[in-house]
Write a protein that holds these residues in place. Structure first.
Motif, mmCIF file in Angstrom:
data_model
loop_
_atom_site.group_PDB
_atom_site.id
_atom_site.type_symbol
_atom_site.label_atom_id
_atom_site.label_comp_id
_atom_site.label_asym_id
_atom_site.label_seq_id
_atom_site.Cartn_x
_atom_site.Cartn_y
_atom_site.Cartn_z
ATOM 1 N N THR A 25 0.797 -1.230 0.000
ATOM 2 C CA THR A 25 0.000 0.000 0.000
ATOM 3 C C THR A 25 0.826 1.274 0.000
ATOM 4 O OG1 THR A 25 -0.118 0.055 2.417
ATOM 5 C CG2 THR A 25 -1.901 -1.108 1.239
ATOM 6 N N VAL A 27 1.350 2.765 2.658
ATOM 7 C CA VAL A 27 0.834 3.486 3.827
ATOM 8 C C VAL A 27 1.834 3.296 4.965
ATOM 9 C CG1 VAL A 27 -1.072 3.613 5.483
ATOM 10 C CG2 VAL A 27 -1.542 3.164 3.069
ATOM 11 N N GLN A 47 -6.402 5.889 1.362
ATOM 12 C CA GLN A 47 -5.825 4.759 2.091
ATOM 13 C C GLN A 47 -6.724 3.527 1.977
ATOM 14 O OE1 GLN A 47 -5.677 6.683 5.899
ATOM 15 N NE2 GLN A 47 -3.495 7.200 5.701
#
Length: 139
Positions: A25, A27, A47
């Motif tokens: 991701t 993130v 997200q």
């Protein structure tokens, strides 16, 4: 089920570790850790999309816990194709029984209780899929 629990469930189901999710991701690890610990924290839209893509699931399920009708049908068909023909016939007969019980039972009676978790239309749809599957395999 909370976002946190759905996230943990999907990670386990898809065999994706925390570290792998962070890698897929992009993130931050602290943000992923927060999602995995908090009962109330939800991701931003960007997200959520990244996490859903990494876990190969719909954003709507990840955030709200909802599954679309088409996804349910697809999951049902995947399971159906893994079953033996005898088991499919058994499910078909059960579907006929449920439909009969629903059509003859007054509200609040036994037949209604059996169907409390599935609306009649859903059972009808599943019954139709079973019927179609059996007829295709007879050819």
């Amino acid at each position: 089920m909370s976002f946190k629990n759905r996230l943990k469930y999907l990670m386990k189901k898809k065999s994706v570790s925390r570290k792998e999710l962070i890698y897929r991701t992009g993130v931050k690890s602290s943000v992923i850790d927060s999602f995995l610990q908090s009962e109330i924290l939800l991701p931003r839209a960007d997200q959520a999309i990244l996490i859903a893509e990494a876990l190969d699931c719909p954003v709507e399920y990840l955030i709200l816990g909802r599954i679309s009708r088409q996804e349910l049908i697809n999951d049902f068909l995947k399971i159906l194709f893994e079953l033996s023909r005898d088991r499919v016939v058994e499910l078909y007969e059960m579907g006929k029984m449920f439909l009969r019980l629903d059509s003859v039972s007054p509200k609040g009676k036994e037949g209604e209780m059996l169907l409390i978790f599935l609306p009649n239309r859903s059972i009808g749809n599943l019954f139709y899929l079973l019927h179609k599957y059996l007829n295709q395999n007879d050819r």
